[in-house]
Design a protein around this motif. Structure first.
Motif, mmCIF file in Angstrom:
data_model
loop_
_atom_site.group_PDB
_atom_site.id
_atom_site.type_symbol
_atom_site.label_atom_id
_atom_site.label_comp_id
_atom_site.label_asym_id
_atom_site.label_seq_id
_atom_site.Cartn_x
_atom_site.Cartn_y
_atom_site.Cartn_z
ATOM 1 N N GLU A 169 -14.175 -4.027 7.004
ATOM 2 C CA GLU A 169 -12.913 -3.902 6.261
ATOM 3 C C GLU A 169 -11.812 -4.731 6.916
ATOM 4 O OE1 GLU A 169 -11.650 0.090 4.951
ATOM 5 O OE2 GLU A 169 -13.611 0.774 5.631
ATOM 6 N N PHE A 228 -9.814 -7.842 5.238
ATOM 7 C CA PHE A 228 -8.359 -7.864 5.131
ATOM 8 C C PHE A 228 -7.815 -9.242 5.511
ATOM 9 C CE2 PHE A 228 -4.219 -7.446 7.226
ATOM 10 C CZ PHE A 228 -3.477 -6.892 6.202
ATOM 11 N N TYR A 260 -8.744 -11.872 2.908
ATOM 12 C CA TYR A 260 -7.920 -11.798 1.690
ATOM 13 C C TYR A 260 -6.527 -12.379 1.902
ATOM 14 C CZ TYR A 260 -11.401 -8.827 -0.639
ATOM 15 O OH TYR A 260 -12.539 -8.342 -1.230
ATOM 16 N N LYS A 288 -7.904 -6.883 -7.112
ATOM 17 C CA LYS A 288 -8.612 -6.202 -6.019
ATOM 18 C C LYS A 288 -8.179 -6.740 -4.666
ATOM 19 C CE LYS A 288 -12.754 -4.921 -8.626
ATOM 20 N NZ LYS A 288 -14.234 -5.077 -8.753
ATOM 21 N N TYR A 323 -4.519 -5.571 -4.007
ATOM 22 C CA TYR A 323 -4.518 -4.128 -3.758
ATOM 23 C C TYR A 323 -5.008 -3.854 -2.341
ATOM 24 C CZ TYR A 323 -4.561 0.809 -4.944
ATOM 25 O OH TYR A 323 -4.280 2.155 -4.977
ATOM 26 N N TYR A 324 -6.025 -4.593 -1.936
ATOM 27 C CA TYR A 324 -6.587 -4.441 -0.599
ATOM 28 C C TYR A 324 -5.576 -4.849 0.467
ATOM 29 C CZ TYR A 324 -10.588 -4.087 2.595
ATOM 30 O OH TYR A 324 -11.449 -3.692 3.582
ATOM 31 N N ASN A 362 -4.241 -0.556 1.542
ATOM 32 C CA ASN A 362 -5.405 -0.002 2.222
ATOM 33 C C ASN A 362 -4.992 0.391 3.644
ATOM 34 O OD1 ASN A 362 -7.215 -1.676 4.402
ATOM 35 N ND2 ASN A 362 -5.855 -3.042 3.269
#
Length: 224
Positions: A55, A59, A62, A103, A106-107, A111
């Motif tokens: 994750e 991050f 992204y 997506k 949003y991440y 998150n």
């Protein structure tokens, strides 16, 4: 020490680029960490020397999309516009990018790794120094705050600095705008086939009405 930090960032860049390459060719998906490691030319265990988990790596990957937005934003800003018009233009650019990749955005903003955005965005540009073009530096240095709520509140405070309102009221205005964005972005994540241009227009209409109500003191009247 400096060489160690440089080496660490080079390794992070290697894994981020590998992840981005997979996503670019195969689309947004859950990637097995072994696939990323193979793409980068290392074993899976090596990734955990530089990222907490998959994750955390995703991050930072992204954030490449955030960089694309910042670059586009720097090219579309009218420096002669009023602060409010400039804000709305920036917001429209942001909405187009985030709703085009719901997506991803949003991440980035909602998150568990979204509580240190100022630090992580600046760390990203230390890893990818070649992406820190001169025309985007003012936008990067203006990012102040750990969360999207804090960052947006700092922006709103500057936009409406000539309005004699308390910090508490400006925070209320800012949070309301972010909540509208959050809700519509979340809906788009779950319904990706919706017309993006219509959602951008809807979001801007909502936000303009919120700002109008704020400027005319309707938004802050006590509820009965």
């Amino acid at each position: 020490m400096k060489k160690k930090i440089t080496s660490q960032r080079e390794m992070m860049k290697c894994f981020i680029n590998a992840t981005y390459s997979i996503l670019d060719s195969e689309g947004i998906k859950n990637i097995p960490i072994r696939e990323i490691a193979n793409k980068a030319g290392y074993n899976s265990a090596t990734i955990y020397n530089y990222f907490e988990n998959l994750e955390h790596l995703m991050f930072f990957t992204y954030l490449k999309h955030f960089n694309i937005f910042i670059r586009d934003l720097s090219e579309s800003i009218d420096s002669k516009a009023t602060p409010k018009d400039m804000y709305l233009n920036m917001l429209e650019c942001f909405l187009i990018h985030s709703y085009s990749n719901p997506k991803v955005f949003y991440y980035i903003f909602f998150n568990k790794y979204s509580n240190s955005l100022e630090h992580d965005i600046k760390e990203y540009y230390l890893i990818f120094e070649e992406e820190l073009e001169e025309n985007i530096i003012p936008f990067i240095t203006s990012v102040k705050g750990g969360t999207i709520y804090e960052i947006h509140t700092n922006i709103v405070t500057q936009v409406f600095e000539n309005i004699n309102e308390s910090d508490e009221n400006l925070v209320f205005l800012s949070e309301l705008i972010v909540l509208v964005y959050h809700g519509l972005l979340h809906n788009l994540v779950n319904n990706p086939k919706e017309d993006i241009s219509l959602i951008v227009k809807k979001t801007l209409d909502y936000i303009k009405k919120i700002i109008y109500a704020f400027e005319n003191n309707f938004l802050l009247k006590e509820c009965i």
